[in-house]
Enzyme design. Structure first.
Site, short mmCIF file in Angstrom:
data_model
loop_
_atom_site.label_atom_id
_atom_site.label_comp_id
_atom_site.label_asym_id
_atom_site.label_seq_id
_atom_site.Cartn_x
_atom_site.Cartn_y
_atom_site.Cartn_z
N PHE A 62 59.13 47.04 34.66
CA PHE A 62 58.37 46.40 33.58
C PHE A 62 59.27 45.60 32.65
CE2 PHE A 62 55.94 50.03 34.99
CZ PHE A 62 54.69 49.48 35.16
N SER A 63 60.48 45.33 33.12
CA SER A 63 61.54 44.80 32.27
C SER A 63 61.24 43.40 31.71
CB SER A 63 62.83 44.77 33.10
OG SER A 63 63.77 43.90 32.53
N ASN A 64 61.37 43.27 30.39
CA ASN A 64 61.25 41.95 29.76
C ASN A 64 62.38 41.04 30.20
OD1 ASN A 64 59.04 42.80 28.21
ND2 ASN A 64 60.37 43.66 26.66
#
Ligand code: PLP
Length: 301
Positions: A62-64
């Site tokens: 889910f990394s920005n």
């Protein structure tokens, strides 16, 4: 790029005579937003001037940082490779909104086990990646390096000299280090870690020699990407009152923490606080899918 400071009006702030403004770095771009734009800016220049045509980096599903790297690569005509934590995701990554969008922006993935991920910076593993993907410009996990800190030094502007206290969320600490470097001696910088970890103080000291900062480690809600119904309720309520959306992993915990400290009279009356909205809103839809499965309330869009 200068982003706007938005003043927040809440009864609690009036009662405690504390002022709060939010620097809307989230408005830079929905994907390439906030501190990830700042952290990539000089790294993209370096990658291009050193003649690389590929960026490679690491992150969770889910990394920005993964989302921002994919988008930045697309904008700049660079290929991107994301080394993703969790082999099990390879079978279902298309159901993950962050990875799906990153792929649509041209990112290629390599899914690795959590054990392999722990070892990701070893020379042996980097060599495997080089043989698989060719030469690449390596961005560390979360994107924190000297050039990232340099980019984050541009978050504060001369007009921000009016604030007494600058508050920001902390993941790897690169962003906070940039803010500290750009702060004035009369200002205090307060970091709110979004995860558990005693290593952060040392990591931040690697990037700054100034002393006008502290970490407030009581508002991580159990760890990285851990949330509670109370936090979700806070995020929804804050948006309703201020029209400002917060993300569940970083900025929701930051604002929750700041307002708790205001309640506890941590700040002197007349203190002018500036909170940095570091972005991260792209993670909301993925988090909502998780919350739905657990029958927890969801973040209102
Ligand atoms: C990555 C991220 C952070 C943490 O930044 P670090 O430089 O790793 O400390 C904070 N907020 C948001 C929204 C982020 O995406």
């Amino acid at each position: 790029m200068h982003t706007e400071n938005q003043s927040v009006q809440l009864p609690l702030l009036i009662e405690k005579q504390v002022s709060l403004s939010i620097k809307r770095e989230d408005l830079i771009h929905p994907l390439f937003s906030g501190n990830k734009y700042r952290k990539l800016k000089y790294n993209l220049e370096a990658a291009k001037s050193q003649g690389f045509d590929t960026l490679l980096t690491f992150g969770g599903a889910f990394s920005n940082h993964i989302a921002a790297t994919a988008y930045a690569g697309k904008l700049q005509g660079l290929k991107t490779v994301g080394v993703i934590r969790g082999e099990e995701i390879s079978a279902k990554w298309e159901t993950n909104p962050t990875l799906k969008l990153a792929s649509e922006h041209g990112m290629q993935f390599k899914f690795i086990s959590r054990d392999a991920y722990r070892d990701k910076n070893s020379e042996a593993f980097i060599n495997i990646l080089k043989s698989e993907f060719g030469a690449f410009y390596l961005l560390p996990e979360g994107g924190s390096n000297v050039l990232a800190v340099k980019g984050c030094e541009e978050i504060l502007t001369p007009e921000d000299a009016q604030f007494d206290m600058i508050c920001s969320s902390v993941g790897t600490g690169g962003t906070l280090a940039g803010i500290i470097n750009a702060s004035l001696p009369k200002q205090g910088v307060l970091g709110f870690p979004a995860l558990k970890g005693d290593f952060l103080i040392e990591d931040i000291r690697n990037f700054t020699s100034k002393e006008n900062w502290q970490l407030q480690s009581d508002y991580h809600f159990g760890g990285y990407a851990k949330v509670s119904a109370e936090l979700i309720h806070f995020i929804n309520d804050f948006k309703e009152r201020t029209q400002i959306p917060l993300d569940p992993i970083y900025t929701g915990k930051l604002l929750y923490g700041i307002l708790e400290l205001v309640k506890k009279d941590h700040f002197e009356p007349k203190t002018k606080i500036l909170a940095i909205h570091t972005g991260g809103l792209q993670s909301i839809s993925g988090m909502n899918a998780k919350l739905k499965k657990k029958n927890l309330p969801q973040i209102k869009l």
